[in-house]
Design an enzyme around this catalytic site. Structure first.
Site, PDB file in Angstrom:
ATOM      1  N   ALA A   1       0.809  -1.220   0.000  1.00  0.00           N
ATOM      2  CA  ALA A   1       0.000   0.000   0.000  1.00  0.00           C
ATOM      3  C   ALA A   1       0.841   1.268   0.000  1.00  0.00           C
ATOM      4  O   ALA A   1       0.335   2.333  -0.346  1.00  0.00           O
ATOM      5  CB  ALA A   1      -0.933   0.001   1.216  1.00  0.00           C
ATOM      6  N   ASP A   2       2.105   1.157   0.390  1.00  0.00           N
ATOM      7  CA  ASP A   2       2.954   2.357   0.456  1.00  0.00           C
ATOM      8  C   ASP A   2       4.374   2.011   0.012  1.00  0.00           C
ATOM      9  O   ASP A   2       5.318   2.094   0.792  1.00  0.00           O
ATOM     10  CB  ASP A   2       2.958   2.922   1.878  1.00  0.00           C
ATOM     11  CG  ASP A   2       3.607   4.303   1.955  1.00  0.00           C
ATOM     12  OD1 ASP A   2       3.760   4.947   0.902  1.00  0.00           O
ATOM     13  OD2 ASP A   2       3.969   4.728   3.071  1.00  0.00           O
ATOM     14  N   LEU A   3       4.506   1.643  -1.244  1.00  0.00           N
ATOM     15  CA  LEU A   3       5.821   1.295  -1.779  1.00  0.00           C
ATOM     16  C   LEU A   3       6.594   2.573  -2.058  1.00  0.00           C
ATOM     17  O   LEU A   3       6.478   3.190  -3.119  1.00  0.00           O
ATOM     18  CB  LEU A   3       5.678   0.464  -3.055  1.00  0.00           C
ATOM     19  CG  LEU A   3       7.001  -0.101  -3.612  1.00  0.00           C
ATOM     20  CD1 LEU A   3       7.652  -1.045  -2.617  1.00  0.00           C
ATOM     21  CD2 LEU A   3       6.767  -0.802  -4.946  1.00  0.00           C
TER      22      LEU A   3
ATOM     23  N   ASN B   1      10.620   2.418   2.468  1.00  0.00           N
ATOM     24  CA  ASN B   1      10.128   1.081   2.815  1.00  0.00           C
ATOM     25  C   ASN B   1      10.862  -0.016   2.044  1.00  0.00           C
ATOM     26  O   ASN B   1      10.389  -1.150   1.950  1.00  0.00           O
ATOM     27  CB  ASN B   1       8.620   0.985   2.571  1.00  0.00           C
ATOM     28  CG  ASN B   1       7.833   1.698   3.659  1.00  0.00           C
ATOM     29  OD1 ASN B   1       8.302   1.836   4.786  1.00  0.00           O
ATOM     30  ND2 ASN B   1       6.646   2.166   3.326  1.00  0.00           N
TER      31      ASN B   1
END
Length: 242
Positions: free
Chosen positions: A169-171, A175
């Site tokens: 969801a938050d590449l 991360n």
């Protein structure tokens, strides 16, 4: 995954964890009292690094509380509507991590999750193992350049996750970790295992590109260029053409 019911809620831990944990193990105060806090990472909120005192060997764990963001943060900093244990953010993330870790994907070893209920709401925490010697992509590129083969490898790594149906969801660049020549993906909050499809896969890549451009705009010495992105895409397309 095993689950223990407590007075306030549930503690879930993975089969790879050698010890059972209690709700108090997810509060940093207890670790601090035992002089076991060995570091922290500050973003919007603080993530804590703690050292275990196992008889066999000590480990460094990452302790993270789930905090709200966006508009909802104005109404509650960390309370979420409870719609079932498996749907809580902590247990959902722990489940994805355990699946991927058991399948050999480059993710941190999952340890445990804590879900504390109060009425219709819950708060949650997660513990994962710290990836030794790792730097996130922003920290690394701030002081080092990556070779063409490293960018290619990063593309291959992301493609293998996408082939498995891993929606992150938050590449973003923070991360992604680099440790000992291997790339890891972290922070699977709100992630899913879904049917592979070019639409969401391309959206993931676009998000990563925006992140790298944003970080480069903030720090012009960041070792990133359009050529690097093309090298990443070449590695990605070699595994998962979209």
């Amino acid at each position: 995954m095993q689950i223990k019911t407590t007075q306030l809620g549930h503690v879930a831990w993975c089969e790879t964890t050698a010890q059972q944990l209690a709700p108090q193990d997810f509060a940093v105060d207890g670790w601090r009292d035992n002089n076991a806090v060995v570091g922290q990472s500050k973003g919007r909120y603080t993530t804590w690094f703690v050292k275990t005192a196992n008889s066999d060997s000590s480990q460094t764990w990452v302790l993270r509380h789930y905090w709200r963001g966006g508009m909802m943060e104005k109404f509650s900093r960390d309370a979420y509507l409870y719609t079932g244990l498996k749907r809580t953010r902590a247990v959902a993330e722990l489940t994805i991590l355990e699946t991927l870790y058991q399948e050999g994907f480059a993710v941190p070893r999952p340890i445990a999750a804590n879900v504390e209920r109060f009425g219709l709401w819950y708060r949650a925490d997660i513990i994962i193992e710290h990836v030794a010697g790792a730097n996130d992509l922003v920290a690394y590129l701030s002081h080092n350049s990556m070779t063409e083969s490293q960018w290619y490898l990063l593309g291959e790594t992301i493609a293998k996750f996408h082939q498995r149906g891993v929606y992150h969801a938050d590449l973003n660049a923070k991360n992604i970790l680099l440790a000992h020549g291997q790339f890891y993906l972290i922070d699977f909050d709100r992630g899913e295992l879904r049917t592979p499809h070019p639409t969401w896969q391309q959206a993931n890549l676009d998000r990563l590109l925006r992140s790298l451009k944003k970080e480069h705009a903030k720090l012009t010495t960041l070792q990133f260029s359009q050529q690097h992105w093309q090298q990443l895409l070449a590695g990605y397309q070699s595994v998962n053409p979209i």
